[in-house]
Scaffold this active site. Structure first.
Site, short mmCIF file in Angstrom:
data_model
loop_
_atom_site.label_atom_id
_atom_site.label_comp_id
_atom_site.label_asym_id
_atom_site.label_seq_id
_atom_site.Cartn_x
_atom_site.Cartn_y
_atom_site.Cartn_z
N GLU A 73 36.63 80.54 73.69
CA GLU A 73 35.37 80.56 72.94
C GLU A 73 34.29 81.35 73.70
O GLU A 73 33.11 81.23 73.41
CB GLU A 73 34.89 79.13 72.66
N LYS A 103 34.10 69.18 61.80
CA LYS A 103 34.92 70.40 61.66
C LYS A 103 35.62 70.28 60.32
O LYS A 103 36.47 69.40 60.14
CB LYS A 103 35.96 70.45 62.77
#
Ligand code: PGA
Ligand code: ZN
Length: 425
Positions: A211, A345
């Site tokens: 990330e 999510k």
């Protein structure tokens, strides 16, 4: 009332070069929407199933041709020509068509791609910004109220890096910033000073994790936290007053359960749950940490309320793998006082409407909601609109590098410029 004219899909590649699904929904009015789904690496056991081809000769088994085929074939066949008054009607049709509890027959990746593409097409048909349409999906009549405060990866370990330290991410929270614009500039300064520090201390240009977090060979988790504080100071900010830290411990990934209770393998002697909680509270005393994600393992239900009582009022107890954006798990956590913040999510649960149920349930309990990307992302930016529309207090997208991350921050900057909304406190 939106009527689906056609559905199409394509296998595309995510930020790790692995296949994922992009769907396009065209309505009878001619309005169309396209959306891509992300994919996790540090996944929770209770997540909806991402359908993979399992053909080892292609993308090591990770191909998504079956999921794509399911959109183009069975799902398009069943939904084409039908009208759906609301997003929830479309999502319910997808859930019924799949017929399994974890979306394993047609694939959560296929279902979510259609769910999102339909939302985009509907927003286009109504001529409204996607964030306003997401707000209406959350609650009819709701309007976007605030912008989420970004929490941004600084250092990474665990499954997102080389596993050099067991904990997954140390994130920067620009708590004094008044606008997204200011938050991003503050974060850039801290990230650059951390990169300089890595060069100086570890003698290398720091490698970045999935990330975009910096991932030098930290000797232990303590060094990761200490270096983050130094980076904040060197960037000219006061730790804890202007810039704070958030932690994604992702502890399920270094936990082993057994009959006498589980053990956390954090380096050194394995810790029992009480030992792990003492470790976390010790970090809270020494470092300006405002949020602890997955501080305990996803199956360690009995000890989550203990952790919460120990750090309540000092840092949020945020559940990611623990809750899996799953209403049943969130309800149990609310009832047992096991957490006070939800990491949301959408692909953990598989449709927009179910994720909205989770979001509302958490917010109704007075919890904080952090809307989150996955470690495998695409250039799609719908997540920023979702975080705004659903009044997420924070947005967690990864680091301030790599276009699949920046697409979301750039969209948030554009929404800020367009609406002038204030950032959540
Ligand atoms: P992921 O995890 O790799 O499953 O996307 C990200 C996180 O733990 O927050
Ligand atoms: Zn996490």
């Amino acid at each position: 009332m939106p009527t689906i004219h056609s559905l199409d899909a394509l296998e595309i590649l995510d930020s790790r070069g692995r296949p994922t699904v992009r769907a396009t929904c065209t309505l009878a009015s001619g309005a169309a929407g396209m959306a891509s789904v992300p994919s996790g690496a540090s996944t929770g056991a209770a997540e909806a199933l991402e359908l993979r081809d399992r053909d080892p000769s292609r993308y090591r088994g990770l191909g998504c041709r079956q999921a794509v085929g399911n959109v183009r074939g069975e799902i398009a066949g069943a939904l084409g020509g039908q009208n759906f008054a609301h997003q929830s009607a479309l999502d319910q049709a997808l859930i019924s068509l799949d017929g399994t509890p974890n979306k394993s027959r047609l694939g959560a990746n296929a279902l979510l791609a259609v769910s999102l593409a339909f939302a985009r097409a509907t927003a286009a048909e109504q001529g409204i910004p996607l964030y306003q349409h997401f707000a209406a999906i959350h609650t009819p009549g709701k309007k976007a109220e605030t912008l989420p405060r970004p929490t941004i990866n600084l250092f990474s370990g665990g499954k997102h890096a080389g596993g050099q330290v067991p904990i997954q991410d140390v994130l920067v929270v620009p708590i004094a910033a008044k606008t997204v614009d200011e938050a991003m500039a503050t974060t850039y300064a801290v990230y650059q000073s951390a990169a300089d520090l890595c060069l100086e201390k570890y003698g290398m240009r720091a490698l970045t994790a999935d990330e975009g977090g910096l991932a030098p060979p930290f000797p232990d988790a303590e060094a990761m936290l200490g270096d983050a504080v130094v980076a904040i100071e060197r960037a000219g900010y006061t730790p804890g007053q202007e810039v704070a830290l958030a932690l994604d411990v992702a502890s399920s990934h270094f936990y082993s359960g057994n009959d006498t209770g589980g053990r956390y393998h954090l380096g050194g002697e394995p810790l029992d749950s009480a030992g792990m909680i003492r470790h976390l509270t010790g970090w809270l005393e020494r470092y300006p940490i405002v949020s602890v994600e997955d501080g305990l393992a996803e199956e360690d239900w009995a000890n989550w309320p203990v952790l919460r009582r120990a750090i309540r009022g000092r840092a949020l107890v945020l559940g990611d793998d623990f809750l899996c954006t799953n209403p049943t798990r969130i309800r149990r956590a609310v009832d047992t006082g096991a957490a006070d913040a939800l990491l949301l999510k959408v692909n953990q649960i598989g449709t927009l409407s179910e994720a909205a149920d989770s979001c509302r349930m958490a917010q109704a309990a007075g919890w904080h909601v952090t809307v989150s990307a996955r470690s495998g992302e695409t250039e799609d930016d719908w997540l920023a609109d979702l975080a705004v529309g659903w009044s997420g207090g924070h947005l967690k997208v990864g680091s301030i590098t790599q276009s699949e991350r920046l697409a979301k921050y750039n969209r948030l900057l554009a929404i800020e410029a367009e609406t002038g909304l204030k950032m959540a406190g």
